[in-house]
Scaffold this motif. Structure first.
Motif, PDB file in Angstrom:
ATOM      1  N   THR A  76       0.835  -1.196   0.000  1.00 14.03           N
ATOM      2  CA  THR A  76       0.000   0.000   0.000  1.00 14.03           C
ATOM      3  C   THR A  76       0.873   1.251   0.000  1.00 14.03           C
ATOM      4  O   THR A  76       1.735   1.411   0.865  1.00 14.03           O
ATOM      5  N   TYR A  77       0.637   2.116  -0.970  1.00  6.37           N
ATOM      6  CA  TYR A  77       1.349   3.393  -1.077  1.00  6.37           C
ATOM      7  C   TYR A  77       0.424   4.512  -0.606  1.00  6.37           C
ATOM      8  O   TYR A  77      -0.770   4.499  -0.906  1.00  6.37           O
ATOM      9  N   PRO A  78       0.943   5.484   0.124  1.00 10.42           N
ATOM     10  CA  PRO A  78       0.105   6.615   0.561  1.00 10.42           C
ATOM     11  C   PRO A  78      -0.298   7.491  -0.625  1.00 10.42           C
ATOM     12  O   PRO A  78       0.010   7.180  -1.772  1.00 10.42           O
ATOM     13  N   ALA A  79      -0.973   8.578  -0.315  1.00 11.12           N
ATOM     14  CA  ALA A  79      -1.563   9.438  -1.342  1.00 11.12           C
ATOM     15  C   ALA A  79      -0.578   9.806  -2.453  1.00 11.12           C
ATOM     16  O   ALA A  79       0.581  10.138  -2.193  1.00 11.12           O
ATOM     17  N   ARG A  80      -1.065   9.719  -3.663  1.00 11.49           N
ATOM     18  CA  ARG A  80      -0.286  10.073  -4.844  1.00 11.49           C
ATOM     19  C   ARG A  80      -1.166  10.907  -5.780  1.00 11.49           C
ATOM     20  O   ARG A  80      -2.396  10.827  -5.719  1.00 11.49           O
ATOM     21  N   THR A  81      -0.525  11.684  -6.656  1.00 12.39           N
ATOM     22  CA  THR A  81      -1.246  12.456  -7.667  1.00 12.39           C
ATOM     23  C   THR A  81      -0.713  12.086  -9.038  1.00 12.39           C
ATOM     24  O   THR A  81       0.497  12.128  -9.274  1.00 12.39           O
ATOM     25  N   HIS A  82      -1.610  11.716  -9.923  1.00 11.02           N
ATOM     26  CA  HIS A  82      -1.231  11.465 -11.318  1.00 11.02           C
ATOM     27  C   HIS A  82      -1.385  12.780 -12.062  1.00 11.02           C
ATOM     28  O   HIS A  82      -2.458  13.383 -12.052  1.00 11.02           O
TER      29      HIS A  82
END
Length: 206
Positions: A76-82
Motif C-alpha cells: 500500500t502506497y500513501p496518497a499520490r497524484t497522477h
C-alpha cells in the motif's frame, strides 16, 4: 631703462627660485575613512522563473506491507497524484523482497483509492481497479518493470484516456501480488475487479 632693469631683476629671481626647488617629499599618511553613504533604493523585483520538473517520490515515503494467505503480498502506497501526462512510478519496497523470478511468476492486481462527494455532501471512498475507469471517467492501465542490475523493480500507472484533463488525486494505491501458481492450481472464486472480494479471499488487512 629703470623699468627694464626692474623687470629683468624680477625675472631673474623667479628663475633662480625655480632652479633652487628641492626634491619631492614623501607621501603623507592616508586620512580617516569618510562616513558611510545612505542606502540606495531597492531594485525592481525580477520575473518569476519557470516551474521545475516534478521530482521522483521521496525514498522516505511510508509504504506498508501485508502478508496474506498462500504467499499473497499486499503493498500500500500513501496518497499520490497522477499529473495526467507522465506515468506514475511506484518502486517496490525493499521489504517486499520481490525477486526478478517472483515478479515474472506472479500476477499483479492494482487498485487506486478515490474519495468522492455525493449531492448530499457525503464523502465516499472506494477502491477502483486498474486497468479501469475512475469517477471522472479517466481510464488507467499499468505495467510492471521487473528491474535490472541498475534499476529497481517497480510499477507504473499510465492514463490512457483523458476525459478530464489535468492532475487526479489518489488517496492511496494498493498492489496485490498473487503467485501465478495459486490461480493455476487452485479454484478460487475471486472477483479481482472488486478489492473487497480480493481482501476477503486472501485474508488481507484493510
Amino acid at each position: 631703462m629703470r623699468l627694464t632693469l626692474t623687470f629683468l631683476s624680477a625675472l631673474f629671481l623667479v628663475v633662480a627660485f625655480a632652479a633652487c626647488r628641492g626634491p619631492e617629499g614623501p607621501q603623507g599618511t592616508v586620512g580617516p575613512q569618510g562616513p558611510v553613504g545612505p542606502t540606495g533604493t531597492t531594485g525592481a523585483t525580477g520575473s518569476t522563473g519557470a516551474t521545475g520538473q516534478s521530482g521522483a517520490p521521496s525514498s522516505t515515503t511510508v509504504v506498508t506491507l501485508v502478508q496474506g494467505t498462500a504467499n499473497v503480498l499486499q503493498i500500500t502506497y500513501p496518497a499520490r497524484t497522477h499529473n495526467g501526462t507522465n506515468d506514475l512510478a511506484l518502486s517496490f519496497p525493499a521489504s517486499s523482497s520481490l525477486t526478478f523470478d517472483q515478479i515474472e511468476k506472479s500476477l499483479f492486481y492494482v487498485y487506486v483509492k478515490i474519495t468522492t462527494t455525493t449531492a448530499d455532501n457525503f464523502k465516499l471512498a472506494y477502491w477502483y481497479p486498474v486497468p479501469g475507469q475512475t469517477p471522472v471517467a479517466n481510464f488507467y492501465s499499468y505495467y510492471i518493470f521487473p528491474g535490472n542490475s541498475g534499476l529497481s523493480a517497480g510499477l507504473f500507472i499510465r492514463r490512457t484516456t483523458n476525459f478530464r484533463l489535468g492532475p487526479e488525486d489518489f488517496d492511496a494505491v494498493r498492489v496485490v501480488v498473487v503467485p501465478a501458481s495459486l490461480l493455476i492450481n487452485g479454484r478460487l472464486a475471486v472477483n479481482f475487479q472488486d478489492y473487497e472480494s480480493v481482501r476477503q479471499a486472501f485474508r488481507l488487512v484493510d
